[in-house]
Structures are given as C-alpha cells and as structure tokens.
Scaffold this motif. Sequence first.
Motif, short mmCIF file in Angstrom:
data_model
loop_
_atom_site.label_atom_id
_atom_site.label_comp_id
_atom_site.label_asym_id
_atom_site.label_seq_id
_atom_site.Cartn_x
_atom_site.Cartn_y
_atom_site.Cartn_z
N LEU A 246 2.27 3.74 -7.32
CA LEU A 246 2.61 4.15 -5.83
C LEU A 246 1.49 3.55 -4.80
CD1 LEU A 246 4.37 7.62 -5.85
CD2 LEU A 246 5.21 5.44 -5.80
N PHE A 247 0.12 3.99 -5.44
CA PHE A 247 -0.94 3.66 -4.58
C PHE A 247 -1.21 2.00 -4.39
CE2 PHE A 247 -5.44 2.80 -3.48
CZ PHE A 247 -5.56 3.77 -2.46
N PHE A 248 -0.98 1.46 -5.76
CA PHE A 248 -1.35 -0.08 -5.91
C PHE A 248 0.01 -0.78 -5.16
CE2 PHE A 248 -3.95 -2.62 -8.40
CZ PHE A 248 -3.30 -3.84 -8.48
N TYR A 249 1.19 -0.08 -5.44
CA TYR A 249 2.34 -0.84 -4.77
C TYR A 249 2.32 -0.85 -3.17
CZ TYR A 249 7.28 -1.37 -3.36
OH TYR A 249 8.53 -1.71 -3.07
N LYS A 250 1.79 0.53 -2.59
CA LYS A 250 1.58 0.57 -1.14
C LYS A 250 0.70 -0.48 -0.53
CE LYS A 250 0.40 3.43 2.56
NZ LYS A 250 -0.15 4.64 2.94
N VAL A 251 -0.65 -0.83 -1.27
CA VAL A 251 -1.94 -1.45 -0.98
C VAL A 251 -1.11 -2.93 -1.02
CG1 VAL A 251 -3.96 -2.41 -1.57
CG2 VAL A 251 -3.48 0.09 -1.33
N SER A 252 -0.51 -3.28 -2.25
CA SER A 252 -0.31 -4.55 -2.65
C SER A 252 0.89 -5.09 -1.35
CB SER A 252 0.46 -4.85 -3.81
OG SER A 252 0.91 -6.07 -4.14
N LEU A 253 1.90 -4.15 -1.07
CA LEU A 253 2.80 -4.23 -0.04
C LEU A 253 2.44 -4.66 1.24
CD1 LEU A 253 5.72 -4.67 0.01
CD2 LEU A 253 6.02 -2.15 0.51
N PHE A 254 1.35 -3.99 1.82
CA PHE A 254 0.75 -3.88 2.94
C PHE A 254 -0.18 -5.17 2.99
CE2 PHE A 254 -3.13 -3.43 5.56
CZ PHE A 254 -2.50 -3.03 6.93
N MET A 255 -0.60 -5.78 2.10
CA MET A 255 -1.60 -6.82 2.10
C MET A 255 -0.85 -8.26 2.04
SD MET A 255 -4.63 -6.21 2.15
CE MET A 255 -5.84 -4.82 2.04
N THR A 256 0.51 -8.07 1.41
CA THR A 256 1.47 -9.27 1.30
C THR A 256 2.26 -9.26 2.78
OG1 THR A 256 3.17 -7.89 0.19
CG2 THR A 256 1.71 -9.27 -1.11
N MET A 257 2.24 -8.41 3.29
CA MET A 257 3.30 -8.39 4.49
C MET A 257 2.20 -8.98 5.74
SD MET A 257 6.05 -7.33 3.97
CE MET A 257 6.77 -7.65 5.57
N GLU A 258 1.03 -8.53 5.61
CA GLU A 258 0.09 -9.11 6.50
C GLU A 258 -0.03 -10.69 6.30
OE1 GLU A 258 -3.66 -6.31 7.94
OE2 GLU A 258 -3.93 -7.34 6.08
N GLU A 259 0.00 -11.23 5.00
CA GLU A 259 -0.10 -12.75 4.80
C GLU A 259 1.16 -13.33 5.32
OE1 GLU A 259 -2.60 -14.57 3.31
OE2 GLU A 259 -4.05 -12.83 3.38
N TYR A 260 2.60 -12.59 5.01
CA TYR A 260 3.70 -13.30 5.45
C TYR A 260 3.58 -13.39 6.99
CZ TYR A 260 6.70 -12.71 1.27
OH TYR A 260 6.80 -13.42 -0.02
N GLU A 261 2.83 -12.70 7.67
CA GLU A 261 2.88 -12.89 9.19
C GLU A 261 1.99 -13.96 9.66
OE1 GLU A 261 1.83 -9.16 10.80
OE2 GLU A 261 3.98 -8.29 10.13
N LYS A 262 1.24 -14.60 8.92
CA LYS A 262 0.32 -15.62 9.03
C LYS A 262 0.83 -17.12 9.27
CE LYS A 262 -3.87 -13.24 6.90
NZ LYS A 262 -4.91 -13.49 5.97
N GLN A 263 0.31 -17.96 9.98
CA GLN A 263 0.92 -18.99 10.32
C GLN A 263 1.31 -19.89 8.98
OE1 GLN A 263 -1.55 -21.02 13.16
NE2 GLN A 263 -0.69 -20.14 14.92
N TYR A 264 0.46 -19.84 8.16
CA TYR A 264 0.82 -20.95 6.99
C TYR A 264 2.07 -20.46 6.37
CZ TYR A 264 -0.75 -17.31 3.35
OH TYR A 264 -0.86 -16.54 2.51
#
Length: 301
Positions: free
Chosen positions: A184-202
């Motif tokens: 759950l912890f890994f999933y939450k961190v991973s989800l948060f990090m990937t969501m941040e990447e999705y909001e980037k311009q590239y």
Amino acid sequence: MVKSIADNIIRFLFVVIGIVMISAFLGMTMYGIDISFTSYFQNLNKLVILLVNPSEIIVYKDIYGIKYPGPFPSPLEKNYSLFPMFWEYYLYSIKIFMAALVTAMFAGIFLTYLTSFLPKRMVHVLSRILSFLEVLPDIFVIFVVQFFIIWFYKKTEILLFPIAGAFEKVYFVPIIVLSLLPTLFFYKVSLFMTMEEYEKQYAEFAVSKGVGTNLLFLKHIFRNAVIGITSHSKAIVWLMLSNLIILERIFNIYGLTKYILNYKQIEIIAFSLIMFYIPIFLILLISKLVIQRTTGKEVMI
C-alpha cells in the motif's frame, strides 16, 4: 560511480559502528543496571573482539527460562556455539523479508501501471483510500488475516495455510501479511510520483502527439518517477523491519528477531543486526547504481 560506491560503503561502516555502540550501551542494562564508562568500554571491547571472530560467540541457553545466575552467564552453563544454528534462524527471516519486499515492490508497480489507465477523478479517490488504509496498525492486519484463516477453517474444515509456525517453516502467509502494508505504501508513493510526471509538459506533449498510455507509462513516466520512488525505499524497509518483529511473535515463527529476544546477549544482537543489514544494504546500493546508470540522475537512498 566509484565515488558513489565509496560514499555508500562509508555510510555502511557508520551504520555498523552505530549498531556496535548501541549494543554496548544495551549491555549496561541487560544483566543488571551498571551505567558507567568502565562497563560501556568493557562491552565495546568484548563486542569488537567477538565480531571480528564470530565463530567464538557462545550462546547461553535462556530459551526455556533458565536465567543467568550472575551479572554475566558462566561459561560452565549450558551453552553452544553460535554456528551453525544461527543460519537456520537467519535464513528463515531473510527469505520471508526479501520475498515480502519483492512482492510489495512488484505489486505496487503493477497496481500503479493498472491505475494509469483510469480517469483522473478515480485516481484521486484511490489516493484518498490508500491514505486511509496506510494508517491501519500492523498488528490489526496480522490479526485480521489470522482470524480469516481460522474462520474459513471452521466453516469449511479446509486449512488454507498453516498459521502457527513454531519449528515448522511457514512461508506463504507470513510473506503475504508482511508485504500488505508495504505494498500500500509503495503503491501510494508510486502513484503520487507518476501523477506528478503526468502533469509535466513532456507528458502532455506526448499525449497530444498520440503516444499511447502503455508506451508513455513504460518508456517515460515510470522511468522518471522511479527516482522519487526509490528515495522512499528506506522508509519501506524500516516499516517492514518493525512489522517483522510483530509478525514473528504473533505467528510463532522461529526467525531472527525471536532468536535475538530469546538469547539476549549483546554480541548476538550486534551480529544479528549487522548480518540482517548487509543484504538490505546491497539491494539498496545495487538499485541505486542501476537507476543512476539508466536515468543518468543522482538517487538519494
């Protein structure tokens, strides 16, 4: 690369020194209270000598309630060498711990991958649910799993998995239980990090160019997010270590933490902790080097 390895080896040595110093301090309270510099440096000297020659460590029996008659156990008491018995307990705990760590890591990544196909609104709802589940006490999760297996057995007379380890080695349930909260912890961190990447311009540019979700996640998003995910790996390892102590106690597993608690000797505590730390250190170091080589970016672990 060489500098990074050297820095990590120095950090490893500092951790080992810290374990030895703390163990020496514990020695001032384990056989009666004797808080003094003399006692501390005697313990420190004893630890250094025995850790350099671990084959000379003697285990004094205390597992069946045989208490030490004096400040220190006499060599004439029932005793035996640390080896080879130590490896039995050590390898059992290491197998459970490593299998749970790998399970949590792959489960977290796989769930993040599946989530990348969901709409943003649903992802935010999932993130809130994960925050709630993450605060569940470790002991609650362990009891729920045990309760379910017993309840299922009473209803169907089918024992899904043995839940009391004792001298019989049980792997499946302990690995699953130990990996639940870290997943759950890994999933939450991973989800948060990937969501941040999705909001980037590239990422937005790639989506506008018609790059598929599958390709975007595997080739770009996860590759960049893994740096942030790895930086949280130490917290996940600490979480699992604390859970392992509870797990071995409740499941009656004869692993390393139970071994330490049964034989309360500072040399056994120090040696066990150092031995447990070595594979964790190597995994974190190798992960760091692989990610740095793949992404070309510095990773803090």
